[in-house]
Motif scaffolding. Structure first.
Motif, PDB file in Angstrom:
ATOM      1  N   PRO A 194       0.794  -1.230   0.000  1.00 33.87           N
ATOM      2  CA  PRO A 194       0.000   0.000   0.000  1.00 33.87           C
ATOM      3  C   PRO A 194       0.828   1.284   0.000  1.00 33.87           C
ATOM      4  O   PRO A 194       0.284   2.377  -0.077  1.00 33.87           O
ATOM      5  CB  PRO A 194      -0.796  -0.112   1.306  1.00 33.87           C
ATOM      6  N   GLY A 195       2.165   1.165   0.137  1.00 39.27           N
ATOM      7  CA  GLY A 195       3.015   2.357   0.127  1.00 39.27           C
ATOM      8  C   GLY A 195       3.635   2.616   1.481  1.00 39.27           C
ATOM      9  O   GLY A 195       3.861   1.712   2.275  1.00 39.27           O
ATOM     10  N   GLY A 196       3.912   3.896   1.732  1.00 38.34           N
ATOM     11  CA  GLY A 196       4.565   4.276   2.984  1.00 38.34           C
ATOM     12  C   GLY A 196       5.425   5.500   2.790  1.00 38.34           C
ATOM     13  O   GLY A 196       4.974   6.498   2.220  1.00 38.34           O
ATOM     14  N   LEU A 197       6.675   5.415   3.217  1.00 39.28           N
ATOM     15  CA  LEU A 197       7.565   6.573   3.223  1.00 39.28           C
ATOM     16  C   LEU A 197       8.105   6.870   1.823  1.00 39.28           C
ATOM     17  O   LEU A 197       8.703   6.004   1.174  1.00 39.28           O
ATOM     18  CB  LEU A 197       8.726   6.332   4.179  1.00 39.28           C
ATOM     19  N   SER A 218      -1.899  -0.502 -11.357  1.00 38.52           N
ATOM     20  CA  SER A 218      -1.807  -0.234  -9.916  1.00 38.52           C
ATOM     21  C   SER A 218      -2.968   0.648  -9.449  1.00 38.52           C
ATOM     22  O   SER A 218      -3.796   1.107 -10.246  1.00 38.52           O
ATOM     23  CB  SER A 218      -0.462   0.420  -9.582  1.00 38.52           C
ATOM     24  N   PHE A 219      -3.012   0.904  -8.160  1.00 36.41           N
ATOM     25  CA  PHE A 219      -4.163   1.561  -7.520  1.00 36.41           C
ATOM     26  C   PHE A 219      -4.424   2.972  -8.040  1.00 36.41           C
ATOM     27  O   PHE A 219      -5.561   3.381  -8.250  1.00 36.41           O
ATOM     28  CB  PHE A 219      -3.933   1.600  -6.006  1.00 36.41           C
ATOM     29  N   GLY A 220      -3.369   3.758  -8.210  1.00 36.99           N
ATOM     30  CA  GLY A 220      -3.543   5.128  -8.690  1.00 36.99           C
ATOM     31  C   GLY A 220      -3.637   6.160  -7.582  1.00 36.99           C
ATOM     32  O   GLY A 220      -4.534   6.996  -7.589  1.00 36.99           O
ATOM     33  N   LYS A 221      -2.709   6.100  -6.630  1.00 35.74           N
ATOM     34  CA  LYS A 221      -2.662   7.106  -5.569  1.00 35.74           C
ATOM     35  C   LYS A 221      -1.450   8.002  -5.812  1.00 35.74           C
ATOM     36  O   LYS A 221      -0.335   7.668  -5.454  1.00 35.74           O
ATOM     37  CB  LYS A 221      -2.567   6.462  -4.183  1.00 35.74           C
ATOM     38  N   ASN A 238      -0.155  -4.880  -8.712  1.00 34.11           N
ATOM     39  CA  ASN A 238      -1.576  -5.142  -8.951  1.00 34.11           C
ATOM     40  C   ASN A 238      -2.398  -3.955  -8.454  1.00 34.11           C
ATOM     41  O   ASN A 238      -1.845  -2.912  -8.113  1.00 34.11           O
ATOM     42  CB  ASN A 238      -2.016  -6.461  -8.303  1.00 34.11           C
ATOM     43  N   GLY A 239      -3.705  -4.143  -8.397  1.00 30.63           N
ATOM     44  CA  GLY A 239      -4.597  -3.042  -8.035  1.00 30.63           C
ATOM     45  C   GLY A 239      -4.482  -2.584  -6.607  1.00 30.63           C
ATOM     46  O   GLY A 239      -5.098  -1.577  -6.240  1.00 30.63           O
ATOM     47  N   ARG A 240      -3.703  -3.296  -5.790  1.00 30.02           N
ATOM     48  CA  ARG A 240      -3.471  -2.870  -4.416  1.00 30.02           C
ATOM     49  C   ARG A 240      -2.040  -2.394  -4.184  1.00 30.02           C
ATOM     50  O   ARG A 240      -1.625  -2.220  -3.038  1.00 30.02           O
ATOM     51  CB  ARG A 240      -3.825  -4.008  -3.453  1.00 30.02           C
ATOM     52  N   SER A 241      -1.320  -2.198  -5.269  1.00 30.62           N
ATOM     53  CA  SER A 241       0.007  -1.563  -5.181  1.00 30.62           C
ATOM     54  C   SER A 241      -0.226  -0.064  -5.297  1.00 30.62           C
ATOM     55  O   SER A 241      -0.748   0.411  -6.307  1.00 30.62           O
ATOM     56  CB  SER A 241       0.908  -2.036  -6.326  1.00 30.62           C
ATOM     57  N   ALA A 242       0.144   0.680  -4.253  1.00 30.73           N
ATOM     58  CA  ALA A 242      -0.223   2.100  -4.233  1.00 30.73           C
ATOM     59  C   ALA A 242       0.927   2.973  -3.766  1.00 30.73           C
ATOM     60  O   ALA A 242       1.891   2.507  -3.140  1.00 30.73           O
ATOM     61  CB  ALA A 242      -1.439   2.309  -3.321  1.00 30.73           C
TER      62      ALA A 242
END
Length: 547
Positions: A233-236, A313-316, A286-290
């Motif tokens: 989901p991401g992070g720093l 990917s998610f698109g954030k 995938n769609g939960r890689s953000a």
């Protein structure tokens, strides 16, 4: 010469003075407007609490006011209580004291989502799907705070738990212990020449652990690397830059941020020589890689440094920064949008131009903008996450799959499957077509209420019809429409069979063989990993994609 300088001064100084004046005037106007609105709000808040007909709760009123204000912005701008601030610190550092399990709260219960092997919850016999209903004598149905916090505490302290499993009530004692949450939970050789690294989050240890994993794999003979960012989901942001720097040379732009606030307009360059600037790389998304995952995969793609495989990917494409408030609280504010080296912003949802129902608008495919990669000049697009170089149906997250996940249909089916099937040999396990048909029938039988946007829109229209007393006239049509939608959902599940079966397989394997077992199973059978191996073993195909 002096005359020229004096003329320049006569021209520039008034312009500079005017610029300072308007900037100062603008700041003063903004400051006055903020002060004015604060004063109005403070007075209203005071009047409500002192004069309202019924007793009010000042804290609840304030919480609702804050939530209402932030709901008009984006879902990532949030107010954090002291407890939530502490959680963010734990997530960033990757260490806490607890029972060693992923949990979620559902209907006044704490659900064990995943016990970690050999950690306290696992040692005490807790399993995925167990419903904790009481902790140290506190019945969770009566507990109004975050019940998950009751599981945390000092190391070596013991808690008593009452839980339900398959309808039967059980009890256990669990001793808390310090838990390290690794950014890289798994790495192994996929083939004698290809190393495989799972990077599950971008905490403070992400780049350090990723490099250590690659070093260890190269010592085992790896000459190529698969970097798995699926579900990350991401992070720093700083760690995203550092991970990219493992493969991309020094002083290269990894991402830039843009904002109406000048101080947040920044560029982020690689700071060190790349650990290995030449090793062939395949990145899985995938769609939960953000977020940070998209910075890494986007930079690898934009520099033609590796092949990206999986699903969009998610698109954030938004960056947040916490700002301290009084009493140990914080507000996490979206401060900027980020852009990949080619200039793409991969933000998928537009929260600032909503539709008539107040929902954020997704960028349409026809509105995507084309960009060119830095080295090869390949065409890539913005607007909806990072699009892989190779797309696979098994990695996708369609609306129907997202709805099934949201309503825990896949999780709950895996729980039921676990208690009705014996699986002892991981390598021989296959989730078959017969199993999938059983899942579809199970979902229908259980009556899982996973609503599509279409259903929500029709339900809203029917409620309006009820208020206008038109429901008798359209009731039969509405029921027929519901039946048609249910049939369409069943068909849609079968159409998205590949992605749903992939998720069911992963969830079920994890129940029997823990997460390490799942990773080993995926190395042998997962379609995205097998495709990455195929590409990395075919040098001509690898080069052809990147040119």
């Amino acid at each position: 010469m002096k005359g020229t300088i004096n003329i320049k001064r006569q021209i520039l100084l008034p312009i500079l003075g005017a610029s300072i004046f308007f900037t100062t005037a603008s700041f003063q106007n903004d400051f006055f407007e903020i002060a004015k609105q604060i004063e109005i709000f403070t007075e209203m808040y005071k009047q409500l609490n002192m004069n309202y007909v019924d007793e009010t709760n000042p804290a609840d009123l304030m919480d609702n006011a804050i939530e209402g204000m932030l709901s008009e912005l984006d879902p990532y701008t949030k107010y954090w209580t002291e407890q939530e601030v502490e959680k963010s610190i734990i997530n960033r550092r990757g260490a806490y004291t607890g029972i060693g399990a992923v949990v979620s709260t559902r209907d006044d219960k704490v659900i064990i989502v995943e016990p970690w092997k050999d950690h306290p919850a696992d040692v005490a016999g807790l399993k995925a799907g167990d419903e904790i209903i009481e902790i140290d004598g506190i019945k969770l149905a009566d507990y109004k705070e975050n019940a998950g916090d009751l599981l945390k505490g000092s190391a070596d302290t013991e808690i008593s738990i009452v839980y339900k499993r398959q309808g039967k009530e059980k009890s256990a004692k669990v001793k808390r212990q310090a838990v390290e949450v690794n950014a890289v939970p798994f790495y192994e050789m996929a083939t004698p020449e290809i190393g495989y690294v799972v990077l599950s989050k971008f905490n403070e240890k992400a780049s350090r652990e990723t490099k250590a994993a690659i070093v260890a794999l190269k010592e085992k003979g790896a000459t190529k690397i698969i970097l798995d960012l699926r579900g990350n989901p991401g992070g720093l942001l700083s760690e995203a830059v550092a991970v990219s720097n493992l493969f991309i040379e020094k002083d290269k732009l990894i991402t830039s941020t843009q904002s109406v606030v000048e101080q947040y307009n920044k560029t982020y360059l690689t700071k060190r020589p790349a650990y290995d600037p030449d090793i062939p790389v395949a990145v899985l998304i995938n769609g939960r890689s953000a977020s940070a995952s998209e910075i890494v995969s986007g930079s690898i793609q934009d520099y033609d440094r590796g092949v990206v495989i999986g699903a969009r990917s998610f698109g954030k494409g938004l960056v947040q920064r916490p700002k301290p408030l009084s009493y140990g609280t914080q507000v996490k504010i979206t401060i900027s949008r980020y852009y990949t080296p080619s200039g793409r912003c991969i933000q998928a949802l537009d929260y600032w131009n909503r539709d008539e129902d107040g929902n954020a608008v997704r960028t349409k495919k026809e509105d995507y903008n084309a960009f060119k990669t830095v080295n090869s000049g390949r065409t890539v697009y913005d607007g909806g996450g990072v699009q892989p170089d190779i797309e696979l149906a098994s990695a996708a997250y369609s609306p129907i799959t997202t709805a099934l996940l949201k309503d825990n249909a896949i999780f709950d089916y895996a729980t039921e499957y676990y208690y009705n099937h014996q699986v002892t040999d991981m390598d021989s396990f296959r989730f078959t077509d017969t199993d999938f048909n059983d899942f579809v029938n199970w979902v229908e039988k259980k009556g899982f209420d996973f609503n599509t946007e279409t259903e929500s829109a029709f339900a809203k229209a029917f409620k309006t019809a009820e208020k206008e007393e038109l429901d008798d006239d359209i009731n039969s049509s509405y029921k027929a429409m519901q039946e048609a939608i249910n049939n369409a959902k069943k068909k849609d599940m079968k159409d998205k069979k590949a992605e749903i079966m992939s998720l069911l397989t992963d969830e079920i394997v994890k129940r029997y063989f823990y997460r390490d077992g799942l990773y080993n199973y995926q190395l042998k059978f997962n379609p995205e990993i097998l495709e990455a191996v195929n590409v990395l073993e075919d040098q001509n195909k690898y080069n052809r994609i990147l040119k």
